[in-house]
Write a protein that holds these residues in place. Structure first.
Motif, PDB file in Angstrom:
ATOM      1  N   MET A   1       0.828  -1.187   0.000  1.00 16.71           N
ATOM      2  CA  MET A   1       0.000   0.000   0.000  1.00 16.71           C
ATOM      3  C   MET A   1       0.872   1.249   0.000  1.00 16.71           C
ATOM      4  O   MET A   1       0.592   2.194  -0.719  1.00 16.71           O
ATOM      5  N   SER A   2       1.923   1.247   0.803  1.00 15.23           N
ATOM      6  CA  SER A   2       2.799   2.416   0.875  1.00 15.23           C
ATOM      7  C   SER A   2       3.546   2.641  -0.435  1.00 15.23           C
ATOM      8  O   SER A   2       3.799   3.788  -0.798  1.00 15.23           O
ATOM      9  N   ALA A   3       3.877   1.552  -1.123  1.00 12.72           N
ATOM     10  CA  ALA A   3       4.611   1.685  -2.380  1.00 12.72           C
ATOM     11  C   ALA A   3       3.761   2.371  -3.441  1.00 12.72           C
ATOM     12  O   ALA A   3       4.297   3.019  -4.339  1.00 12.72           O
ATOM     13  N   VAL A   4       2.459   2.257  -3.357  1.00  9.86           N
ATOM     14  CA  VAL A   4       1.558   2.938  -4.292  1.00  9.86           C
ATOM     15  C   VAL A   4       1.253   4.346  -3.794  1.00  9.86           C
ATOM     16  O   VAL A   4       1.122   5.277  -4.588  1.00  9.86           O
ATOM     17  N   GLY A   5       1.164   4.520  -2.494  1.00  9.29           N
ATOM     18  CA  GLY A   5       0.803   5.809  -1.920  1.00  9.29           C
ATOM     19  C   GLY A   5       1.838   6.895  -2.149  1.00  9.29           C
ATOM     20  O   GLY A   5       1.482   8.058  -2.350  1.00  9.29           O
ATOM     21  N   VAL A   6       3.105   6.544  -2.133  1.00  7.18           N
ATOM     22  CA  VAL A   6       4.159   7.551  -2.288  1.00  7.18           C
ATOM     23  C   VAL A   6       4.087   8.236  -3.652  1.00  7.18           C
ATOM     24  O   VAL A   6       3.972   9.470  -3.713  1.00  7.18           O
ATOM     25  N   PRO A   7       4.115   7.500  -4.765  1.00  4.80           N
ATOM     26  CA  PRO A   7       4.052   8.199  -6.055  1.00  4.80           C
ATOM     27  C   PRO A   7       2.721   8.920  -6.274  1.00  4.80           C
ATOM     28  O   PRO A   7       2.689   9.993  -6.875  1.00  4.80           O
ATOM     29  N   LEU A   8       1.639   8.342  -5.774  1.00  5.87           N
ATOM     30  CA  LEU A   8       0.339   8.974  -5.949  1.00  5.87           C
ATOM     31  C   LEU A   8       0.266  10.303  -5.198  1.00  5.87           C
ATOM     32  O   LEU A   8      -0.178  11.317  -5.751  1.00  5.87           O
ATOM     33  N   MET A   9       0.723  10.320  -3.961  1.00  2.41           N
ATOM     34  CA  MET A   9       0.711  11.570  -3.194  1.00  2.41           C
ATOM     35  C   MET A   9       1.678  12.598  -3.774  1.00  2.41           C
ATOM     36  O   MET A   9       1.410  13.794  -3.759  1.00  2.41           O
ATOM     37  N   LEU A  10       2.820  12.124  -4.296  1.00  7.97           N
ATOM     38  CA  LEU A  10       3.740  13.049  -4.949  1.00  7.97           C
ATOM     39  C   LEU A  10       3.104  13.668  -6.183  1.00  7.97           C
ATOM     40  O   LEU A  10       3.248  14.874  -6.441  1.00  7.97           O
ATOM     41  N   PHE A  11       2.372  12.873  -6.943  1.00 11.87           N
ATOM     42  CA  PHE A  11       1.689  13.386  -8.131  1.00 11.87           C
ATOM     43  C   PHE A  11       0.611  14.388  -7.750  1.00 11.87           C
ATOM     44  O   PHE A  11       0.504  15.467  -8.352  1.00 11.87           O
ATOM     45  N   PHE A  12      -0.188  14.065  -6.748  1.00 12.38           N
ATOM     46  CA  PHE A  12      -1.221  14.994  -6.295  1.00 12.38           C
ATOM     47  C   PHE A  12      -0.592  16.283  -5.764  1.00 12.38           C
ATOM     48  O   PHE A  12      -1.103  17.385  -5.998  1.00 12.38           O
ATOM     49  N   GLY A  13       0.508  16.162  -5.043  1.00 11.94           N
ATOM     50  CA  GLY A  13       1.204  17.345  -4.545  1.00 11.94           C
ATOM     51  C   GLY A  13       1.719  18.209  -5.671  1.00 11.94           C
ATOM     52  O   GLY A  13       1.643  19.442  -5.615  1.00 11.94           O
ATOM     53  N   TYR A  14       2.249  17.574  -6.700  1.00 10.82           N
ATOM     54  CA  TYR A  14       2.730  18.312  -7.873  1.00 10.82           C
ATOM     55  C   TYR A  14       1.586  19.058  -8.543  1.00 10.82           C
ATOM     56  O   TYR A  14       1.725  20.235  -8.902  1.00 10.82           O
ATOM     57  N   LEU A  15       0.452  18.375  -8.709  1.00 12.99           N
ATOM     58  CA  LEU A  15      -0.694  19.021  -9.345  1.00 12.99           C
ATOM     59  C   LEU A  15      -1.193  20.209  -8.524  1.00 12.99           C
ATOM     60  O   LEU A  15      -1.496  21.274  -9.073  1.00 12.99           O
ATOM     61  N   CYS A  16      -1.272  20.031  -7.220  1.00 11.84           N
ATOM     62  CA  CYS A  16      -1.737  21.127  -6.375  1.00 11.84           C
ATOM     63  C   CYS A  16      -0.741  22.281  -6.347  1.00 11.84           C
ATOM     64  O   CYS A  16      -1.140  23.449  -6.367  1.00 11.84           O
TER      65      CYS A  16
END
Length: 75
Positions: A1-16
């Motif tokens: 779960m954490s391995a998927v969460g890191v890139p996803l949160m980084l992507f959302f952070g980049y978009l925001c």
């Protein structure tokens, strides 16, 4: 779960952080949301590293137990 969460949160952070229209929140909230996403990515990364190291420690402990030599008393 954490391995998927890191890139996803980084992507959302980049978009925001870049005020992307793909994230539908008010523009005034996007910088704070981006920081929150980056913090969540860091916590996910910490969780992943902690879980990974604890799994490796338990695996090496099992290997060490299997290598022990059983001593039999000589009569």
């Amino acid at each position: 779960m954490s391995a998927v969460g890191v890139p996803l949160m980084l992507f959302f952070g980049y978009l925001c952080s870049n005020n992307s229209p793909m994230i539908e929140i008010p523009a005034s909230n996007k910088p704070d949301a981006g920081k929150g996403c980056y913090m969540a990515a860091a916590l996910y990364a910490f969780t992943f590293l902690y879980a990974f190291t604890s799994m490796n420690k338990s695996a090496s402990a099992r290997e060490a137990d299997s290598r022990k030599v059983q001593l039999v008393p000589v009569s």
